[in-house]
Scaffold this active site. Structure first.
Site, PDB file in Angstrom:
ATOM      1  N   TYR A  87     -45.242  34.819  72.115  1.00  4.82           N
ATOM      2  CA  TYR A  87     -44.588  35.089  70.837  1.00  4.82           C
ATOM      3  C   TYR A  87     -45.519  34.696  69.715  1.00  4.82           C
ATOM      4  O   TYR A  87     -46.109  33.611  69.751  1.00  4.82           O
ATOM      5  CB  TYR A  87     -43.276  34.295  70.702  1.00  4.82           C
ATOM      6  CG  TYR A  87     -42.077  35.196  70.809  1.00  4.82           C
ATOM      7  CD1 TYR A  87     -41.863  36.172  69.843  1.00  4.82           C
ATOM      8  CD2 TYR A  87     -41.185  35.099  71.870  1.00  4.82           C
ATOM      9  CE1 TYR A  87     -40.777  37.035  69.943  1.00  4.82           C
ATOM     10  CE2 TYR A  87     -40.104  35.957  71.979  1.00  4.82           C
ATOM     11  CZ  TYR A  87     -39.910  36.932  71.007  1.00  4.82           C
ATOM     12  OH  TYR A  87     -38.851  37.786  71.102  1.00  4.82           O
ATOM     13  N   GLU A 103     -44.812  35.566  66.050  1.00  7.96           N
ATOM     14  CA  GLU A 103     -44.263  36.019  64.759  1.00  7.96           C
ATOM     15  C   GLU A 103     -45.089  35.433  63.633  1.00  7.96           C
ATOM     16  O   GLU A 103     -45.422  34.241  63.646  1.00  7.96           O
ATOM     17  CB  GLU A 103     -42.801  35.591  64.618  1.00  7.96           C
ATOM     18  CG  GLU A 103     -41.864  36.479  65.406  1.00  7.96           C
ATOM     19  CD  GLU A 103     -40.414  36.041  65.307  1.00  7.96           C
ATOM     20  OE1 GLU A 103     -40.112  35.069  64.595  1.00  7.96           O
ATOM     21  OE2 GLU A 103     -39.578  36.678  65.967  1.00  7.96           O
ATOM     22  N   ASP A 106     -49.387  60.368  56.240  1.00  8.13           N
ATOM     23  CA  ASP A 106     -49.074  60.057  57.637  1.00  8.13           C
ATOM     24  C   ASP A 106     -50.097  60.794  58.497  1.00  8.13           C
ATOM     25  O   ASP A 106     -50.020  62.010  58.672  1.00  8.13           O
ATOM     26  CB  ASP A 106     -47.649  60.512  57.970  1.00  8.13           C
ATOM     27  CG  ASP A 106     -47.269  60.172  59.401  1.00  8.13           C
ATOM     28  OD1 ASP A 106     -48.182  59.936  60.222  1.00  8.13           O
ATOM     29  OD2 ASP A 106     -46.057  60.165  59.715  1.00  8.13           O
ATOM     30  N   THR A 148     -50.710  56.672  64.161  1.00  8.03           N
ATOM     31  CA  THR A 148     -50.405  56.190  65.507  1.00  8.03           C
ATOM     32  C   THR A 148     -51.748  55.974  66.190  1.00  8.03           C
ATOM     33  O   THR A 148     -52.758  56.561  65.806  1.00  8.03           O
ATOM     34  CB  THR A 148     -49.565  57.190  66.326  1.00  8.03           C
ATOM     35  OG1 THR A 148     -50.210  58.461  66.299  1.00  8.03           O
ATOM     36  CG2 THR A 148     -48.156  57.303  65.784  1.00  8.03           C
ATOM     37  N   LYS A 167     -52.647  59.079  69.821  1.00  8.58           N
ATOM     38  CA  LYS A 167     -52.832  60.545  69.872  1.00  8.58           C
ATOM     39  C   LYS A 167     -54.335  60.843  69.857  1.00  8.58           C
ATOM     40  O   LYS A 167     -55.002  60.549  70.840  1.00  8.58           O
ATOM     41  CB  LYS A 167     -52.079  61.195  68.713  1.00  8.58           C
ATOM     42  CG  LYS A 167     -50.551  60.977  68.803  1.00  8.58           C
ATOM     43  CD  LYS A 167     -49.807  61.752  67.720  1.00  8.58           C
ATOM     44  CE  LYS A 167     -48.306  61.585  67.847  1.00  8.58           C
ATOM     45  NZ  LYS A 167     -47.761  60.533  66.981  1.00  8.58           N
ATOM     46  N   ARG A 185     -50.041  53.184  72.987  1.00 12.21           N
ATOM     47  CA  ARG A 185     -48.937  53.711  72.179  1.00 12.21           C
ATOM     48  C   ARG A 185     -48.610  52.695  71.071  1.00 12.21           C
ATOM     49  O   ARG A 185     -48.310  51.538  71.362  1.00 12.21           O
ATOM     50  CB  ARG A 185     -47.739  53.886  73.116  1.00 12.21           C
ATOM     51  CG  ARG A 185     -46.583  54.658  72.595  1.00 12.21           C
ATOM     52  CD  ARG A 185     -45.757  55.177  73.737  1.00 12.21           C
ATOM     53  NE  ARG A 185     -46.492  56.257  74.383  1.00 12.21           N
ATOM     54  CZ  ARG A 185     -46.519  57.510  73.947  1.00 12.21           C
ATOM     55  NH1 ARG A 185     -45.817  57.854  72.893  1.00 12.21           N
ATOM     56  NH2 ARG A 185     -47.228  58.425  74.573  1.00 12.21           N
TER      57      ARG A 185
END
Ligand code: DSN
Length: 424
Positions: free
Chosen positions: A60, A62, A206, A232, A235, A241
């Site tokens: 973790y 954060e 985008d 992203t 791609k 991903r």
């Protein structure tokens, strides 16, 4: 560059849960025996896959490097710092956030950083190539913002910057979005900048689809032009991903807060590490050549289908994808996509500009070349694939022709193994 390296070991050998292992094996077989023409898919390197499968998933973290809400984050700080530095080098930026879990999350974080509920967004119509997260009525954007969409020029099927300028002056949007999921032409980000400046709007690009082409210098860079660039990483960038945001550092504090604690909790540190690996790969000269070959393959396959009498939306392509309009053939997009999948040519049915059919039926198919190019296929293979697609679509009832194509597709795919040591 191909993703397969015979010397690589892959961690799927260590999956001992039979149920899941069988599915992974089946999926490896599916990916290797078919020809993947889905414009948004790719074969990431085994180095990326191994990194995703690392113990970094256990932690973790954060917060951000230097300030976390958990102890024991020293290695997480290092990995996120490396990812950020490499991403900035790749995109030519001075700030980025590599924590968004996906492209939609990246977009959402930008929207929530500078917009408030009810503000106006001007974005490309979904039917013309836009994306759900740019304002579809079922998406959070459609529910929380006032969405106005621009259409492509009905004759050229390309972006009409003059028309968008006129529309923007009437709508007075708070945010203008450039970027698409199925637009095959170069986007002039500087024209969007002029429009945004004219109406006093923020401008977000985008670049989910074109990020790899853009960082390879084969598409104009939105960084330094748009206020916010989202992407992203899986791609054309060929990484794990995930999503990311790039902006001028003056927006850094706002964006960081919007990602965490705004819309996400703990970052996926194994994915961030894999993004770092992918950025490094994308910084290599060979990646630029890979991107060049994606476009060469796309243009070749597009021309082949055009020569076979298929209507190509906008008449061609400048990037990794193109749309085929099947209206005059008397078949729908979904019929064509299903038929092609049955012979091993995997792509998706897609709406075309001004489509009269619904998104679940569509008049078109979308074809993309990032994955086959990763496999090492070139223009000679694109000619073959074009012939298989056109023969299949012209012989939809002829089982013997279809069966012959299926055999040829499997043979061609077999000549370009993706992960040679991962045979199921
Ligand atoms: N829907 C994805 C695509 O295939 O383009 C983008 O989110």
């Amino acid at each position: 560059m191909t993703a397969n390296k015979a010397s690589d070991n892959h961690t799927h050998d260590q999956v001992f849960d039979d149920d899941i292992r069988n599915i992974i094996d089946n999926e490896i077989k599916r990916q290797q025996e078919n020809i993947i023409l889905i414009a948004s898919e790719n074969f990431t390197s085994q180095e990326v896959i191994r990194t995703m499968g690392s113990v970094l998933t256990n932690k973790y973290a954060e917060g951000y490097p230097g300030f976390r809400y958990y102890e024991g984050c020293e290695n997480m700080d290092s990995v996120e710092e490396i990812a950020r530095q490499r991403a900035n080098k790749l995109f030519g930026s001075n700030y980025c956030n590599v924590q968004p879990h996906s492209g939609v999350n990246a977009n959402m974080a930008v929207f929530l950083s500078v917009l408030k509920c009810g503000d106006k967004i001007l974005s490309m119509n979904l039917r013309d190539g836009g994306h759900l997260s740019h304002g579809h009525k079922q998406n959070f954007t459609g529910k929380y913002f006032e969405i106005h969409t621009y259409s492509l020029d009905p004759d050229t099927e390309m972006i009409d910057y003059g028309a968008i300028m006129k529309q923007a002056k009437i709508v007075k949007p708070n945010l203008i979005i450039a970027g698409a999921s199925s637009y095959s032409r170069t986007i002039d980000f500087s024209k969007f900048r002029e429009i945004a400046d004219e109406v006093g709007s923020y401008f977000m690009a985008d670049t989910a689809h074109i990020a790899g082409l853009m960082t390879s210098g084969l598409h104009p860079n939105s960084v330094g032009v748009a206020d916010f660039t989202t992407a992203t990483t899986h791609k054309t960038l060929r990484g794990p991903r995930g999503g990311m945001i790039i902006a001028d550092k003056k927006y850094g504090g706002l964006i960081d807060k919007s990602v965490f604690p705004g819309i996400q909790g703990g970052p996926l540190m194994h994915i961030i590490a894999a993004k770092a690996v992918a950025y490094k790969e994308a910084l290599e000269e060979t990646f630029k050549d890979y991107s060049r070959r994606i476009i060469e393959n796309s243009k070749t396959l597009c021309q082949n289908l055009k020569d076979e009498g298929f209507r190509i939306v906008s008449g061609g392509t400048d990037n990794h994808l193109f749309l085929v309009d099947l209206t005059s053939r008397g078949i729908t997009g979904i019929e064509a996509a299903d038929l092609l999948a049955s012979v091993g040519l995997v792509l998706n049915y897609n709406v075309i500009p001004y489509d009269k059919l619904t998104p679940t039926i569509t008049s078109g198919i979308r074809i993309g070349t990032p994955a086959v190019t990763t496999q090492g296929m070139g223009t000679a293979e694109m000619e073959k694939i074009g012939e298989y697609i056109s023969t299949a679509l012209k012989n939809m009832e002829n089982q013997s022709v279809l069966s012959d194509i299926k055999t040829k597709v499997k043979k061609l795919a077999g000549e370009f193994p993706v992960y040679s040591n991962m045979n199921a």
